[in-house]
Write a protein that holds these residues in place. Structure first.
Motif, PDB file in Angstrom:
ATOM      1  N   PRO A   1       0.831  -1.193   0.000  1.00 60.38           N
ATOM      2  CA  PRO A   1       0.000   0.000   0.000  1.00 60.38           C
ATOM      3  C   PRO A   1       0.867   1.245   0.000  1.00 60.38           C
ATOM      4  O   PRO A   1       1.876   1.323   0.690  1.00 60.38           O
ATOM      5  CB  PRO A   1      -0.797  -0.129   1.318  1.00 60.38           C
ATOM      6  CG  PRO A   1      -0.738  -1.579   1.662  1.00 60.38           C
ATOM      7  CD  PRO A   1       0.567  -2.075   1.148  1.00 60.38           C
ATOM      8  N   LEU A   2       0.467   2.219  -0.759  1.00 59.15           N
ATOM      9  CA  LEU A   2       1.270   3.417  -0.921  1.00 59.15           C
ATOM     10  C   LEU A   2       1.499   4.126   0.395  1.00 59.15           C
ATOM     11  O   LEU A   2       2.589   4.606   0.687  1.00 59.15           O
ATOM     12  CB  LEU A   2       0.573   4.368  -1.909  1.00 59.15           C
ATOM     13  CG  LEU A   2       1.316   5.675  -2.232  1.00 59.15           C
ATOM     14  CD1 LEU A   2       2.665   5.358  -2.870  1.00 59.15           C
ATOM     15  CD2 LEU A   2       0.476   6.547  -3.156  1.00 59.15           C
ATOM     16  N   LEU A   3       0.447   4.185   1.230  1.00 57.09           N
ATOM     17  CA  LEU A   3       0.574   4.940   2.469  1.00 57.09           C
ATOM     18  C   LEU A   3       1.487   4.255   3.465  1.00 57.09           C
ATOM     19  O   LEU A   3       2.055   4.900   4.341  1.00 57.09           O
ATOM     20  CB  LEU A   3      -0.817   5.146   3.093  1.00 57.09           C
ATOM     21  CG  LEU A   3      -1.776   6.018   2.272  1.00 57.09           C
ATOM     22  CD1 LEU A   3      -3.129   6.092   2.971  1.00 57.09           C
ATOM     23  CD2 LEU A   3      -1.201   7.416   2.061  1.00 57.09           C
ATOM     24  N   ALA A   4       1.648   2.935   3.366  1.00 54.60           N
ATOM     25  CA  ALA A   4       2.469   2.220   4.342  1.00 54.60           C
ATOM     26  C   ALA A   4       3.944   2.491   4.152  1.00 54.60           C
ATOM     27  O   ALA A   4       4.721   2.396   5.102  1.00 54.60           O
ATOM     28  CB  ALA A   4       2.197   0.727   4.249  1.00 54.60           C
ATOM     29  N   GLN A   5       4.342   2.806   2.919  1.00 51.60           N
ATOM     30  CA  GLN A   5       5.741   3.092   2.624  1.00 51.60           C
ATOM     31  C   GLN A   5       6.656   1.934   3.012  1.00 51.60           C
ATOM     32  O   GLN A   5       7.789   2.136   3.406  1.00 51.60           O
ATOM     33  CB  GLN A   5       6.189   4.374   3.352  1.00 51.60           C
ATOM     34  CG  GLN A   5       5.478   5.639   2.889  1.00 51.60           C
ATOM     35  CD  GLN A   5       5.843   6.032   1.477  1.00 51.60           C
ATOM     36  OE1 GLN A   5       6.991   6.035   1.083  1.00 51.60           O
ATOM     37  NE2 GLN A   5       4.837   6.363   0.689  1.00 51.60           N
ATOM     38  N   LYS A   6       6.140   0.740   2.947  1.00 49.56           N
ATOM     39  CA  LYS A   6       6.959  -0.427   3.275  1.00 49.56           C
ATOM     40  C   LYS A   6       7.872  -0.760   2.096  1.00 49.56           C
ATOM     41  O   LYS A   6       7.490  -0.607   0.940  1.00 49.56           O
ATOM     42  CB  LYS A   6       6.070  -1.636   3.583  1.00 49.56           C
ATOM     43  CG  LYS A   6       5.341  -1.544   4.899  1.00 49.56           C
ATOM     44  CD  LYS A   6       6.259  -1.822   6.066  1.00 49.56           C
ATOM     45  CE  LYS A   6       5.478  -1.917   7.371  1.00 49.56           C
ATOM     46  NZ  LYS A   6       6.361  -2.160   8.535  1.00 49.56           N
ATOM     47  N   PRO A   7       9.082  -1.241   2.373  1.00 48.35           N
ATOM     48  CA  PRO A   7       9.934  -1.711   1.272  1.00 48.35           C
ATOM     49  C   PRO A   7       9.265  -2.867   0.533  1.00 48.35           C
ATOM     50  O   PRO A   7       8.501  -3.630   1.121  1.00 48.35           O
ATOM     51  CB  PRO A   7      11.214  -2.160   1.984  1.00 48.35           C
ATOM     52  CG  PRO A   7      11.191  -1.483   3.307  1.00 48.35           C
ATOM     53  CD  PRO A   7       9.750  -1.352   3.675  1.00 48.35           C
ATOM     54  N   ALA A   8       9.549  -3.001  -0.748  1.00 47.18           N
ATOM     55  CA  ALA A   8       9.000  -4.083  -1.557  1.00 47.18           C
ATOM     56  C   ALA A   8       9.938  -5.287  -1.537  1.00 47.18           C
ATOM     57  O   ALA A   8      11.123  -5.161  -1.226  1.00 47.18           O
ATOM     58  CB  ALA A   8       8.783  -3.615  -2.991  1.00 47.18           C
ATOM     59  N   GLN A   9       9.386  -6.457  -1.842  1.00 51.60           N
ATOM     60  CA  GLN A   9      10.166  -7.691  -1.961  1.00 51.60           C
ATOM     61  C   GLN A   9       9.867  -8.301  -3.327  1.00 51.60           C
ATOM     62  O   GLN A   9       9.130  -9.275  -3.438  1.00 51.60           O
ATOM     63  CB  GLN A   9       9.815  -8.656  -0.826  1.00 51.60           C
ATOM     64  CG  GLN A   9      10.065  -8.081   0.565  1.00 51.60           C
ATOM     65  CD  GLN A   9       9.701  -9.054   1.668  1.00 51.60           C
ATOM     66  OE1 GLN A   9      10.211 -10.167   1.732  1.00 51.60           O
ATOM     67  NE2 GLN A   9       8.800  -8.628   2.549  1.00 51.60           N
ATOM     68  N   PRO A  10      10.435  -7.742  -4.392  1.00 46.85           N
ATOM     69  CA  PRO A  10      10.049  -8.148  -5.744  1.00 46.85           C
ATOM     70  C   PRO A  10      10.567  -9.510  -6.182  1.00 46.85           C
ATOM     71  O   PRO A  10      10.002 -10.110  -7.088  1.00 46.85           O
ATOM     72  CB  PRO A  10      10.630  -7.039  -6.618  1.00 46.85           C
ATOM     73  CG  PRO A  10      11.809  -6.537  -5.836  1.00 46.85           C
ATOM     74  CD  PRO A  10      11.408  -6.631  -4.405  1.00 46.85           C
ATOM     75  N   LEU A  11      11.672 -10.000  -5.580  1.00 48.63           N
ATOM     76  CA  LEU A  11      12.273 -11.260  -6.033  1.00 48.63           C
ATOM     77  C   LEU A  11      12.671 -12.123  -4.850  1.00 48.63           C
ATOM     78  O   LEU A  11      13.049 -11.618  -3.780  1.00 48.63           O
ATOM     79  CB  LEU A  11      13.516 -10.990  -6.881  1.00 48.63           C
ATOM     80  CG  LEU A  11      13.340 -10.209  -8.187  1.00 48.63           C
ATOM     81  CD1 LEU A  11      14.696  -9.897  -8.793  1.00 48.63           C
ATOM     82  CD2 LEU A  11      12.494 -11.002  -9.166  1.00 48.63           C
ATOM     83  N   ARG A  12      12.605 -13.424  -5.072  1.00 51.58           N
ATOM     84  CA  ARG A  12      13.052 -14.382  -4.053  1.00 51.58           C
ATOM     85  C   ARG A  12      13.725 -15.551  -4.753  1.00 51.58           C
ATOM     86  O   ARG A  12      13.215 -16.076  -5.750  1.00 51.58           O
ATOM     87  CB  ARG A  12      11.878 -14.873  -3.211  1.00 51.58           C
ATOM     88  CG  ARG A  12      12.248 -15.934  -2.142  1.00 51.58           C
ATOM     89  CD  ARG A  12      11.026 -16.275  -1.302  1.00 51.58           C
ATOM     90  NE  ARG A  12      11.232 -17.403  -0.416  1.00 51.58           N
ATOM     91  CZ  ARG A  12      11.638 -17.335   0.853  1.00 51.58           C
ATOM     92  NH1 ARG A  12      11.916 -16.159   1.386  1.00 51.58           N
ATOM     93  NH2 ARG A  12      11.761 -18.424   1.593  1.00 51.58           N
ATOM     94  N   LEU A  13      14.860 -15.955  -4.217  1.00 48.33           N
ATOM     95  CA  LEU A  13      15.584 -17.141  -4.681  1.00 48.33           C
ATOM     96  C   LEU A  13      15.603 -18.162  -3.551  1.00 48.33           C
ATOM     97  O   LEU A  13      15.874 -17.806  -2.399  1.00 48.33           O
ATOM     98  CB  LEU A  13      17.016 -16.758  -5.070  1.00 48.33           C
ATOM     99  CG  LEU A  13      18.006 -17.900  -5.320  1.00 48.33           C
ATOM    100  CD1 LEU A  13      17.660 -18.621  -6.606  1.00 48.33           C
ATOM    101  CD2 LEU A  13      19.425 -17.370  -5.376  1.00 48.33           C
ATOM    102  N   GLU A  14      15.292 -19.420  -3.870  1.00 46.41           N
ATOM    103  CA  GLU A  14      15.358 -20.489  -2.881  1.00 46.41           C
ATOM    104  C   GLU A  14      16.295 -21.582  -3.375  1.00 46.41           C
ATOM    105  O   GLU A  14      16.157 -22.059  -4.508  1.00 46.41           O
ATOM    106  CB  GLU A  14      13.971 -21.078  -2.603  1.00 46.41           C
ATOM    107  CG  GLU A  14      13.048 -20.138  -1.861  1.00 46.41           C
ATOM    108  CD  GLU A  14      11.767 -20.815  -1.394  1.00 46.41           C
ATOM    109  OE1 GLU A  14      11.595 -22.017  -1.715  1.00 46.41           O
ATOM    110  OE2 GLU A  14      10.955 -20.174  -0.706  1.00 46.41           O
TER     111      GLU A  14
END
Length: 495
Positions: free
Chosen positions: A18-31
């Motif tokens: 959410p825009l208002l949360a300003q949380k960092p994004a997690q666009p990629l994950r490697l396992e």
């Protein structure tokens, strides 16, 4: 030898924020399907926005091991992978990036034997060689200039730190003139390839006063220059980081103390070329946000008390142990990061001692507890532009080493972060502005799918990567659709 190839699974996770949360994004994950019981893993950010993942896979008795090196691009896609055939008892110690190579050093059970590995970022080709360094029994720091190695380690004879030069082509090594006093230590080691020099910053003390010395060497270990940095009366220069560049432009950015050399009373910035401290000194009260880790009323009381001490001529009451990070270059100059910490001891009635090299018993700390981390932005002349603070309540380690990762973002902001179980605690700093409502935010790491659950996280870590991206990693146990799996994960964190 045990030869095991593993399947690489790259997962792309889009995280709605959410825009208002300003949380960092997690666009990629490697396992990676790796088990913590038999695997040692390290993640290294490379200068070309890629990642190098090293892992050592051993059998149950650790008599057989395979050493894997894999490069992933900024999208966490595999670029190349290779193995190195070295003795099973090698354990990774340090690395140094010098494009187009990454240099790594490994230590063996025989503390005199070290294996050096060089990896080509472009092709993945490797070179490795073992050396027996009779004078060393540990390595603390490792830099490379023109293919020659500069190593700081512990002297086998007296336990003091020493600087060693190693020519890996000939195998010749020699100690470099550096540490002399009983209480001297290395504060910084900086290789400046553009100017063909290695600068060693040395903190020297006689127990009452402390000063700094800078020794500059060429690639062959020959002494180019020696700078003794004098201090103002009543102050002692404790530790410092040195900036790159021509000797006329170099700065020392660090901490100073007064009577008790264990504690810092402020920060300083001084030009190296002057050979005397003609620079700027900033006591802790002058910093706008240094005490913001306290509650507002406590901060106000502390400031009033310290101001009264100064007015009456008494010594300062604020005593902080400060651990310096490597300098972060910015468009306007440099950011100096320091972690404030104190030693936690057992109950006075309990005995918890260790036998030191002098044969005496010394009281040992139970842990190293952080109070906060600070960031100071300096221009290229050493003028303080801003300062800010990251509260670290409850963060405890067992060695005096950086616990927080810091990164200067392209838009001028700073971010500090550290991992805690399956979360990342972070704070984004915008110049001198401090917002108590935004201090120490928490980001929960995301698994591959929304309906999956992270059961536990082991040995979590986080490193700065490139641009406004960090890489969080570690081992996780995850419950999915009808199954449970253990993986080594890398999550791309975008601020």
């Amino acid at each position: 030898m045990l030869h095991v190839r593993f399947l690489l699974l790259v997962f792309f996770v889009g995280v709605a924020v959410p825009l208002l949360a300003q949380k960092p994004a997690q666009p990629l994950r490697l396992e990676l399907p790796l088990e913590p019981e038999n695997t040692e893993v390290s993640v290294i950010a490379l200068p070309d926005s890629s990642l190098l993942v090293y892992h050592k896979l051993s059998n149950a008795w650790e008599t057989e091991s395979m050493f894997y090196f894999t490069k992933y691009n900024s999208q966490l896609e595999e670029v190349w992978s290779d193995t190195v055939d070295i003795a099973a008892d090698n354990d990774y110690l340090r690395y140094y990036n010098s494009a187009p190579y990454t240099y790594m050093v490994f230590g063996r059970d025989n503390l005199r034997e070290y294996t050096f590995v060089r990896l080509d970022h472009r092709t993945g080709s490797t070179w490795h060689k073992q050396f027996e360094l009779e004078q060393l029994e540990d390595i603390y720091e490792y830099n490379v200039l023109n293919g020659k190695f500069f190593i700081i380690g512990r002297n086998r004879k007296d336990g003091k730190p020493m600087l060693l030069h190693l020519n890996p082509q000939t195998g010749e090594y020699k100690p470099l003139p550096s540490i002399y006093g009983e209480q001297s230590s290395f504060a910084d080691l900086l290789t400046d390839a553009d100017y063909g020099r290695v600068d060693a910053v040395i903190s020297e003390s006689n127990g009452r006063v402390s000063r700094l010395q800078v020794k500059s060497f060429d690639a062959d270990g020959e002494l180019l220059n020696n700078y003794f940095v004098l201090q103002k009366e009543g102050t002692s220069l404790l530790n410092a980081e040195i900036t790159p560049g021509d000797s006329t432009e170099k700065l020392l950015l660090g901490t100073y103390g007064t009577r008790d050399l264990r504690y810092a009373q402020g920060f300083f910035a001084a030009p190296l070329a002057s050979r005397v401290v003609t620079g700027n000194f900033y006591n802790l009260l002058q910093l706008r946000n240094f005490l913001k880790y306290m509650k507002p009323r406590r901060e106000a009381r502390t400031r009033r008390r310290e101001e009264k001490r100064l007015e009456s001529g008494r010594s300062k009451g604020m005593n902080y142990r400060l651990l310096l990070h490597d300098l972060l270059p910015t468009s306007y100059g440099y950011v100096l990061v320091a972690e404030a910490y104190y030693l936690q001891y057992d109950n006075p009635q309990e005995r918890h001692t260790a036998l030191d090299i002098d044969g005496e018993h010394h009281k040992m700390p139970r842990g190293i507890k952080r109070t906060h981390a600070v960031a100071l932005g300096f221009d290229k002349n050493g003028t303080l532009l801003w300062d800010n603070t990251f509260p670290l309540a409850g963060l405890t380690t067992y060695i005096v080493a950086p616990a927080v990762e810091a990164q200067a973002l392209p838009d001028g902001r700073m971010v500090m972060a550290y991992p805690d179980d399956s979360s990342i605690f972070y704070q984004v700093m915008d110049d001198v502005r401090y917002d108590r409502d935004q201090e120490r935010q928490e980001l929960e790491l995301q698994p591959y799918e929304e309906n999956e659950k992270i059961l536990f996280t082991q040995t979590p870590g986080i490193i700065r990567w490139y641009g406004n991206h960090m890489a969080a990693f570690g081992f996780q146990r995850i419950r999915g659709r009808g199954d449970v799996r253990t993986v080594f994960y890398i999550n791309k964190i975008t601020f």
